[in-house]
Design a protein around this motif. Structure first.
Motif, PDB file in Angstrom:
ATOM      1  N   SER A 372       0.856  -1.175   0.000  1.00 49.03           N
ATOM      2  CA  SER A 372       0.000   0.000   0.000  1.00 49.03           C
ATOM      3  C   SER A 372       0.899   1.234   0.000  1.00 49.03           C
ATOM      4  CB  SER A 372      -0.892   0.016   1.245  1.00 49.03           C
ATOM      5  OG  SER A 372      -0.119   0.254   2.413  1.00 49.03           O
ATOM      6  N   ALA A 373       0.298   2.406  -0.035  1.00 49.82           N
ATOM      7  CA  ALA A 373       1.084   3.639  -0.045  1.00 49.82           C
ATOM      8  C   ALA A 373       1.829   3.854   1.264  1.00 49.82           C
ATOM      9  CB  ALA A 373       0.168   4.836  -0.328  1.00 49.82           C
ATOM     10  N   GLU A 448     -11.385   7.295  -6.427  1.00 45.48           N
ATOM     11  CA  GLU A 448     -10.448   7.296  -5.300  1.00 45.48           C
ATOM     12  C   GLU A 448     -10.318   8.685  -4.690  1.00 45.48           C
ATOM     13  OE1 GLU A 448      -9.324   4.844  -3.831  1.00 45.48           O
ATOM     14  OE2 GLU A 448      -9.196   3.159  -5.218  1.00 45.48           O
ATOM     15  N   SER A 451     -13.492   9.262  -2.686  1.00 47.28           N
ATOM     16  CA  SER A 451     -13.460   8.488  -1.441  1.00 47.28           C
ATOM     17  C   SER A 451     -12.534   9.121  -0.408  1.00 47.28           C
ATOM     18  CB  SER A 451     -12.999   7.045  -1.712  1.00 47.28           C
ATOM     19  OG  SER A 451     -13.901   6.393  -2.575  1.00 47.28           O
ATOM     20  N   ALA A 452     -11.480   9.805  -0.892  1.00 54.40           N
ATOM     21  CA  ALA A 452     -10.534  10.445   0.031  1.00 54.40           C
ATOM     22  C   ALA A 452     -11.048  11.773   0.554  1.00 54.40           C
ATOM     23  CB  ALA A 452      -9.199  10.648  -0.669  1.00 54.40           C
ATOM     24  N   GLU A 490      -3.766  11.289  -0.856  1.00 56.61           N
ATOM     25  CA  GLU A 490      -4.298   9.976  -0.494  1.00 56.61           C
ATOM     26  C   GLU A 490      -5.026   9.325  -1.663  1.00 56.61           C
ATOM     27  OE1 GLU A 490      -7.734   8.028   2.417  1.00 56.61           O
ATOM     28  OE2 GLU A 490      -6.921  10.024   2.880  1.00 56.61           O
ATOM     29  N   GLY A 491      -5.885  10.065  -2.334  1.00 56.39           N
ATOM     30  CA  GLY A 491      -6.644   9.508  -3.452  1.00 56.39           C
ATOM     31  C   GLY A 491      -5.760   9.166  -4.643  1.00 56.39           C
ATOM     32  N   HIS A 493      -2.510   8.420  -4.622  1.00 47.55           N
ATOM     33  CA  HIS A 493      -1.681   7.255  -4.318  1.00 47.55           C
ATOM     34  C   HIS A 493      -2.504   5.968  -4.310  1.00 47.55           C
ATOM     35  CE1 HIS A 493       1.711   9.805  -2.279  1.00 47.55           C
ATOM     36  NE2 HIS A 493       1.665   9.933  -3.590  1.00 47.55           N
ATOM     37  N   ALA A 494      -3.755   6.065  -3.862  1.00 46.83           N
ATOM     38  CA  ALA A 494      -4.623   4.879  -3.896  1.00 46.83           C
ATOM     39  C   ALA A 494      -4.878   4.438  -5.335  1.00 46.83           C
ATOM     40  CB  ALA A 494      -5.941   5.172  -3.190  1.00 46.83           C
ATOM     41  N   SER A 498      -3.661   0.920  -7.059  1.00 49.90           N
ATOM     42  CA  SER A 498      -4.617   0.053  -7.757  1.00 49.90           C
ATOM     43  C   SER A 498      -4.041  -0.388  -9.099  1.00 49.90           C
ATOM     44  CB  SER A 498      -5.939   0.790  -7.965  1.00 49.90           C
ATOM     45  OG  SER A 498      -6.858  -0.004  -8.669  1.00 49.90           O
TER      46      SER A 498
END
Length: 530
Positions: A372-373, A448, A451-452, A490-491, A493-494, A498
């Protein structure tokens, strides 16, 4: 019985009909040392650019596509001319062609550092790749000509170790040079290595060639068909990210390239009197499987190194040196795996080491699914170790399977075949995996970011920055409020992770298939020989 399934018989590896070398030129270990310098340059340059790419991009304000071509122009030119380089060595002398390759590679490296635009960098990288194609296959051809059968496996193991370690050391060496000197020094470093290679090689390398090839008509149509086919296929793969994988342009380029390659195979087997690539080599299942698995080996390695460096630098925030040091387990594992793989191949044949190497690389890919990040280093180093072990094992096994099963008069072209598979795999790995990541980022970035906690109106604007996110970078600015900047990071990097998970899932499945096919075919060949 435990005899190697594809070990060459003494009769097939007897010395070619050249004048026997004497003195230092008769020492096969000095030959190994000499070719190791050239091999090290080519291997290092195949991966060192991955860590210099961010600096090159900043220097020339280059796009993601431009940076891909910095890598792929080198690999494409290398792949397109490798079999030609091996054939030239067989015909005009492997020592001669090797020295020409070292000289041209060194000069092209200096020219890259002096370039003033991304276009010139790409052009000189292609020139560098062409001369690398003259150099690389003749390293194996020279070894095949001077080492006796009982020691050839050990020589190949050391050859594989140099190739694997130089590739794996690229990020570390590149990180030190980019951080403490500049990106140009990544290429200038080839100058002293090249000069040493030239001096040592001129002093110790014996001349070896296929004497019968001197009277053969050169296969110009074969050269053209092979080069065009490879260029068109990989061009289609590279453009798949921007054109779309189902677009007419992408599918048309890939299909046209495959048609050219099929035409090349037909021409070589039915028309050419003295073929560039003798199709008789593929009568051996070991040669065929070894070629495919070699390509898959570097598909995973070079493609993986490319996105791992983006992850470590742009997502985790490590400096180039810090990123390079964190991949050190990969280099150390390669050092261990290559001689170990050679010893196991000598004892059991490629039917053990080739599937084992593929299993290890598949394990590395599946372990990366846990990243993960925010992953700690405890999650990062096990895949590096597994990848290094797998690469070293496969390099030793594939060299024995391909070069060890070719007639000695075709040693150069067999070396070119292996090197072509290696570089085509690397070019496709970089292109396909980066394209997969980019495609996944494009489809998930908006969700993403939402969601962040990024506001809808901002998400719409940031969606245009998908190219930067596909490189692991978050499209933030100092003008953003701290809370928004954190949400965008955050978004982004998510979305990038992915894409990475999609890429490593594909490589894991391919490695599993490679292990299954190599185990089945090589075991079947061993059973047929007993």
């Amino acid at each position: 019985m435990s005899s190697p399934s594809v070990a060459p018989s003494p009769a097939r590896v007897s010395a070619p009909p050249d004048a026997a070398p004497s003195g230092r030129r008769a020492n096969p270990w000095l030959t190994l040392i000499a070719v190791a310098f050239g091999l090290f340059m080519v291997g290092l340059d195949g991966s060192v650019v991955s860590i210099a790419n961010p600096a090159i991009g900043r220097a020339f304000d280059a796009s993601t596509a431009g940076l891909q071509w910095v890598t792929n122009s080198y690999l494409l030119a290398l792949a397109a001319a490798l079999i030609l380089g091996g054939k030239l060595g067989d015909r005009f002398g492997r020592r001669t062609v090797y020295l020409v390759g070292v000289t041209g590679f060194t000069l092209a490296s200096v020219a890259i550092g002096l370039s003033g635009s991304i276009e010139l960098v790409i052009a000189f990288r292609a020139v560098q790749g062409f001369f690398g194609a003259l150099l690389m296959p003749n390293t194996l051809g020279l070894l095949r000509a001077v080492f006796p059968p009982r020691k050839f496996g050990m020589a190949v193991g050391i050859w594989a170790m140099v190739s694997s370690v130089s590739t794996a050391l690229g990020p570390i060496v590149g990180g030190l040079l980019v951080e403490h000197v500049n990106w140009e020094s990544v290429f200038y470093i080839n100058a002293p290595v090249g000069i040493i290679a030239l001096v040592v090689s001129a002093l110790v390398l014996p001349q070896s060639k296929n004497a019968a090839a001197a009277d053969e008509k050169f296969d110009v149509p074969g050269v053209v068909l092979l080069a065009l086919g490879m260029l068109v296929v990989v061009f289609g793969v590279v453009k798949g990210e921007t054109w779309g994988w189902s677009s007419a342009g992408t599918l048309g380029a890939i299909i046209a390239g495959l048609v050219l390659l099929v035409l090349f195979c037909w021409y070589e087997s039915r028309v050419a009197a003295h073929p560039l690539l003798p199709m008789r080599l593929f009568r051996s299942p070991a040669v065929t499987v070894g070629t495919v698995v070699t390509a898959l080996n570097f598909f995973v390695l070079l493609g993986g190194i490319f996105f791992v460096m983006l992850y470590l630098q742009n997502v985790r925030g490590f400096s180039p040196v810090e990123a390079g040091v964190r991949t050190l387990p990969l280099s150390l594992a390669s050092v261990v795996a290559s001689p170990l793989g050679a010893a196991l191949t000598d004892r059991f044949g490629p039917r053990l080491t080739m599937p084992l190497g593929m299993v290890l690389q598949g394990a590395a890919s599946f372990l990366m699914l846990t990243w993960s990040a925010e992953s700690g280093y405890g999650a990062l180093w096990p895949p590096f170790v597994a990848l290094g072990l797998g690469v070293g094992m496969v390099m030793s096994a594939s060299s024995a399977a391909i070069v060890g099963n070719a007639p000695v008069e075709d040693a150069g072209v067999a070396g070119g075949l292996q090197a072509t598979a290696l570089q085509v795999g690397g070019a496709l790995g970089t292109s396909v995996l980066v394209s997969l990541i980019g495609s996944r980022v494009g489809s998930t970035l908006g969700s993403e970011l939402t969601s962040a906690g990024v506001p809808e109106q901002t998400v719409g604007r940031l969606a245009e920055a998908k190219d930067a996110v596909a490189m692991g970078a978050a499209p933030v600015s100092d003008a953003m409020p701290a809370q928004l900047r954190a949400a965008v990071t955050e978004g982004s990097h998510a979305a990038f992770m992915s894409g990475v998970h999609t890429a490593v899932l594909v490589t894991g499945v391919l490695c599993a298939l490679g292990a299954l096919v190599s185990a089945t075919v090589l075991r079947g060949q061993a059973a047929a020989r007993h």
